[in-house]
Scaffold this motif. Structure first.
Motif: not given
Length: 149
Positions: A83-85, A89-91, A95-98
């Motif tokens: 879940x942490x991973x 990854x989601x974060x 950030x990349x998408x932003x």
């Protein structure tokens, strides 16, 4: 609750001997006491065997329960790490998408700024041409008027 344990052959023989000796009165008090104690020793041995078996089973069950608990904890820890991973990854993806969105917006703004500047230049150029044409037309009109006079 005491479990009823069948008597061993030796215990049964000792018990019979005690009972027969008591009935007949042939045995001495010492012999009767020894026979009773032998019976009690046999019972103690049987109880000890039973308790050892129960202890062994309890230890085995405790070991199994401990093993299952460790497995559950390990599984829970693996899921927590997963879940942490996933959140990490989601974060990173967000950030990349932003960044990409901001870059596209900047590129779009720059493209429009260039287009706006280009249009402004063309507009100025067109006005200058219109002014020159108007001047030329006025000059032509003036020259035409002078020719007709």
């Amino acid at each position: 609750e005491k479990e009823i344990v069948p008597l061993s052959l030796k215990e049964r023989m000792a018990r019979n001997a005690v009972e027969q000796g008591v009935v007949r009165g042939e045995r001495s008090h010492e012999q009767k006491t020894i026979a009773r104690l032998e019976i009690e020793v046999e019972r103690c041995k049987d109880d000890t065997k039973r308790l050892l078996q129960e202890t062994h089973e309890a230890k085995s069950q405790a070991k199994q329960a401990r093993s299952e608990a460790v497995e559950r904890m390990t599984t829970a820890e693996l899921w927590r790490k997963k879940a942490e991973d996933c959140y990490r990854e989601k974060s990173i993806a967000e950030q990349q998408w932003k960044r990409e969105r901001d870059n596209r917006a900047e590129e779009h703004a720059a493209k429009h700024a260039d287009s706006d500047a280009s249009l402004a230049e063309k507009d100025t150029s067109i006005r200058e041409l219109e002014d020159k044409m108007l001047e030329s037309y006025k000059t032509w009109e003036h020259e035409k008027d002078e020719l007709h006079r």
